[in-house]
Design a protein around this motif. Sequence first.
Motif, PDB file in Angstrom:
ATOM      1  N   UNK A 147       0.834  -1.206   0.000  1.00 13.86           N
ATOM      2  CA  UNK A 147       0.000   0.000   0.000  1.00 13.86           C
ATOM      3  C   UNK A 147       0.865   1.251   0.000  1.00 13.86           C
ATOM      4  N   UNK A 148       1.849   1.290   0.879  1.00 14.98           N
ATOM      5  CA  UNK A 148       2.717   2.464   0.983  1.00 14.98           C
ATOM      6  C   UNK A 148       3.538   2.671  -0.282  1.00 14.98           C
ATOM      7  N   UNK A 149       3.939   1.596  -0.922  1.00 16.70           N
ATOM      8  CA  UNK A 149       4.669   1.718  -2.186  1.00 16.70           C
ATOM      9  C   UNK A 149       3.790   2.354  -3.251  1.00 16.70           C
ATOM     10  N   UNK A 150       2.505   1.995  -3.252  1.00 20.16           N
ATOM     11  CA  UNK A 150       1.577   2.584  -4.218  1.00 20.16           C
ATOM     12  C   UNK A 150       1.355   4.066  -3.930  1.00 20.16           C
ATOM     13  N   UNK A 151       1.247   4.425  -2.654  1.00 18.67           N
ATOM     14  CA  UNK A 151       1.077   5.837  -2.298  1.00 18.67           C
ATOM     15  C   UNK A 151       2.333   6.624  -2.650  1.00 18.67           C
ATOM     16  N   UNK A 152       3.485   6.053  -2.378  1.00 20.66           N
ATOM     17  CA  UNK A 152       4.745   6.718  -2.734  1.00 20.66           C
ATOM     18  C   UNK A 152       4.820   6.939  -4.249  1.00 20.66           C
ATOM     19  N   UNK A 153       4.397   5.956  -5.021  1.00 21.20           N
ATOM     20  CA  UNK A 153       4.395   6.100  -6.477  1.00 21.20           C
ATOM     21  C   UNK A 153       3.448   7.212  -6.913  1.00 21.20           C
ATOM     22  N   UNK A 183       2.673  10.360   9.094  1.00 23.88           N
ATOM     23  CA  UNK A 183       2.261   8.955   9.084  1.00 23.88           C
ATOM     24  C   UNK A 183       2.842   8.223   7.879  1.00 23.88           C
ATOM     25  N   UNK A 184       2.802   8.864   6.724  1.00 27.84           N
ATOM     26  CA  UNK A 184       3.367   8.232   5.532  1.00 27.84           C
ATOM     27  C   UNK A 184       4.858   7.972   5.713  1.00 27.84           C
ATOM     28  N   UNK A 185       5.554   8.956   6.254  1.00 28.45           N
ATOM     29  CA  UNK A 185       6.992   8.786   6.457  1.00 28.45           C
ATOM     30  C   UNK A 185       7.279   7.677   7.475  1.00 28.45           C
ATOM     31  N   UNK A 186       6.600   7.728   8.619  1.00 30.60           N
ATOM     32  CA  UNK A 186       6.862   6.749   9.681  1.00 30.60           C
ATOM     33  C   UNK A 186       6.535   5.322   9.240  1.00 30.60           C
ATOM     34  N   UNK A 187       5.374   5.142   8.621  1.00 29.73           N
ATOM     35  CA  UNK A 187       4.981   3.789   8.231  1.00 29.73           C
ATOM     36  C   UNK A 187       5.841   3.271   7.075  1.00 29.73           C
ATOM     37  N   UNK A 188       6.210   4.158   6.151  1.00 30.33           N
ATOM     38  CA  UNK A 188       7.092   3.743   5.062  1.00 30.33           C
ATOM     39  C   UNK A 188       8.472   3.373   5.599  1.00 30.33           C
ATOM     40  N   UNK A 189       8.936   4.123   6.587  1.00 28.24           N
ATOM     41  CA  UNK A 189      10.218   3.818   7.215  1.00 28.24           C
ATOM     42  C   UNK A 189      10.136   2.493   7.970  1.00 28.24           C
ATOM     43  N   UNK A 190       9.043   2.298   8.704  1.00 23.50           N
ATOM     44  CA  UNK A 190       8.853   1.064   9.463  1.00 23.50           C
ATOM     45  C   UNK A 190       8.828  -0.154   8.536  1.00 23.50           C
TER      46      UNK A 190
END
Length: 217
Positions: free
Chosen positions: A67-73, A111-118
Amino acid sequence: MLFLDLEAYAPPDDRTASLSSLVVNPARPGHVLLGGCFFSKRFEDPIPDAPEFQGLWLWNFGSEAALLSAIKARFEEEWRRQREENVRILGKPAVDLVVCGAGIAKFDLPALYCRALFNEIASPHELFEVFFKARPIDLANEASFLFPEEPVLYPKTTREMAGRLGLRERKGSSKGVWESYESRDYGAIEQRTEHELRLVLDIYKRLQGRIVRAPRP
């Protein structure tokens, strides 16, 4: 320009361990990002009466990392579009992605940064480039002028802004999202978030309408 509204889940045991009115803490392992709704437009384009939202949700992906990869894209694509727009603001080129929402500086972007980092979807410096180097328009910090009776500059809630602008706010407590997630009522979460992002667009539009344009010489 990217508008967004995100939702996250706080486990029951963590719902009293907060210094803030914001219970969710994306730096805690069990506080999962559920996803959200996204809408983009060019700076000078009007907001349509029936905007088309993109929903990116955890239950449609194999994992939170996916999910986070899709949001980052999605963010990276918006960065590219922003640079191709070649717009100038106050005579300067606007090359940074502009993101807009209510409370996004306090929750959504961190939240995006923290969860993507996690989830280790990219390096810390790459995630900072994508999420934190965007220019946020946090509507909660833009609406103090609507409340002349309160001289203290203080972030406003979506409900407060909507009420002052003659709009209806139906979001309710985050507890409803957590209950819907636990009962697998994903449609309720998606519908709620779409309503919230639509309200964000309406608030943005009405705040923009309050800008007094200087007469041309």
